[in-house]
Motif scaffolding. Structure first.
Motif, short mmCIF file in Angstrom:
data_model
loop_
_atom_site.label_atom_id
_atom_site.label_comp_id
_atom_site.label_asym_id
_atom_site.label_seq_id
_atom_site.Cartn_x
_atom_site.Cartn_y
_atom_site.Cartn_z
N MET A 164 30.47 7.76 32.22
CA MET A 164 31.25 8.85 32.75
C MET A 164 31.02 10.06 31.84
O MET A 164 31.12 9.97 30.63
CB MET A 164 32.72 8.43 32.75
CG MET A 164 33.66 9.50 33.21
SD MET A 164 35.43 9.11 33.17
CE MET A 164 35.60 7.53 33.91
N ASP A 165 30.74 11.20 32.48
CA ASP A 165 30.48 12.38 31.66
C ASP A 165 31.81 12.97 31.16
O ASP A 165 32.89 12.58 31.57
CB ASP A 165 29.66 13.41 32.46
CG ASP A 165 30.40 14.01 33.64
OD1 ASP A 165 31.64 14.11 33.58
OD2 ASP A 165 29.74 14.41 34.62
N ARG A 170 35.77 12.63 32.65
CA ARG A 170 36.76 11.94 31.82
C ARG A 170 37.97 12.84 31.57
O ARG A 170 39.11 12.44 31.76
CB ARG A 170 36.13 11.53 30.49
CG ARG A 170 37.08 10.79 29.57
CD ARG A 170 36.38 10.45 28.27
NE ARG A 170 35.76 11.67 27.75
CZ ARG A 170 36.08 12.26 26.62
NH1 ARG A 170 36.99 11.75 25.85
NH2 ARG A 170 35.48 13.36 26.23
N ASN A 171 37.73 14.10 31.17
CA ASN A 171 38.83 15.04 30.91
C ASN A 171 39.62 15.34 32.19
O ASN A 171 40.85 15.42 32.18
CB ASN A 171 38.31 16.34 30.29
CG ASN A 171 37.82 16.13 28.88
OD1 ASN A 171 38.16 15.14 28.23
ND2 ASN A 171 37.02 17.05 28.39
N SER A 190 39.93 13.37 34.79
CA SER A 190 40.70 12.16 35.12
C SER A 190 41.94 12.04 34.25
O SER A 190 43.02 11.68 34.74
CB SER A 190 39.83 10.92 34.93
OG SER A 190 38.73 10.94 35.80
N ILE A 191 41.81 12.37 32.99
CA ILE A 191 42.97 12.31 32.08
C ILE A 191 44.02 13.34 32.50
O ILE A 191 45.21 13.02 32.59
CB ILE A 191 42.53 12.53 30.62
CG1 ILE A 191 41.73 11.32 30.14
CG2 ILE A 191 43.73 12.78 29.71
CD1 ILE A 191 41.04 11.53 28.80
N LEU A 192 43.60 14.57 32.76
CA LEU A 192 44.54 15.61 33.18
C LEU A 192 45.19 15.26 34.52
O LEU A 192 46.40 15.47 34.71
CB LEU A 192 43.85 16.96 33.27
CG LEU A 192 43.53 17.62 31.93
CD1 LEU A 192 42.72 18.90 32.15
CD2 LEU A 192 44.81 17.93 31.18
N LEU A 193 44.42 14.74 35.43
CA LEU A 193 44.96 14.34 36.73
C LEU A 193 45.98 13.21 36.56
O LEU A 193 47.05 13.22 37.17
CB LEU A 193 43.83 13.91 37.66
CG LEU A 193 44.22 13.61 39.10
CD1 LEU A 193 44.81 14.85 39.76
CD2 LEU A 193 43.01 13.13 39.88
N GLY A 194 45.68 12.25 35.70
CA GLY A 194 46.60 11.15 35.42
C GLY A 194 47.90 11.65 34.82
O GLY A 194 49.00 11.21 35.19
N ILE A 195 47.80 12.60 33.88
CA ILE A 195 49.00 13.17 33.26
C ILE A 195 49.83 13.92 34.31
O ILE A 195 51.06 13.79 34.34
CB ILE A 195 48.61 14.09 32.08
CG1 ILE A 195 48.06 13.25 30.92
CG2 ILE A 195 49.79 14.93 31.63
CD1 ILE A 195 47.43 14.07 29.80
N ALA A 196 49.18 14.67 35.18
CA ALA A 196 49.90 15.42 36.23
C ALA A 196 50.62 14.45 37.17
O ALA A 196 51.77 14.70 37.56
CB ALA A 196 48.93 16.30 37.00
#
Length: 138
Positions: A1-2, A6-7, A9-15
């Motif tokens: 994963m580039d 990754r970033n 996906s992390i931001l989307l998960g936090i939201a």
């Protein structure tokens, strides 16, 4: 994963987690459930064709649903729950008795809620969904 994926996906998960937190906080209202139980367990109110419900509770003010307002007169509601009243005049004795019955039930709902700890005031909110389900629109 580039790195970007990754970033992202992390931001989307936090939201999503933050959104779920605020949603859960708005749905979790044990005082509303407690007050609503007072209305739904009252033998006088349970027999009435319209079930008054506590919609919200904040700062000592309980908001209860109602099937009437200045926009939707009581007569329109009464014709729905008592079809025999359809077309009767506002001053017909049966219509007057039905209006008084509605007033008595609404006052009982208000009195029961005002008697609960922490409740200082009752406001009313038109139950537009109940009316819409029965073909009444503002």
């Amino acid at each position: 994963m580039d790195r970007f994926t990754r970033n992202y996906s992390i931001l989307l998960g936090i939201a999503v987690i933050i959104g779920l937190f605020f949603w859960a906080q708005s749905v979790w209202q044990p005082k509303v459930w407690e007050l609503d139980e007072v209305l739904t367990s009252d033998p006088t109110l349970i027999d009435y064709p319209y079930q008054f419900r506590v919609r919200s509770f904040e700062d000592g003010t309980a908001v209860i649903s109602t099937p009437r307002s200045f926009d939707i007169p009581a007569i329109r509601f009464l014709e729905i729950i008592h079809p025999k009243l359809a077309g009767k005049a506002q001053d017909d004795p049966e219509m007057i008795a039905a209006q008084q019955d509605l007033i008595d039930h609404q006052k009982r709902a208000m009195g029961l809620i005002l008697a609960q700890d922490g409740v200082d005031r009752v406001d009313w909110q038109l139950d537009t969904q109940w009316l819409a389900d029965r073909g009444v629109h503002r």
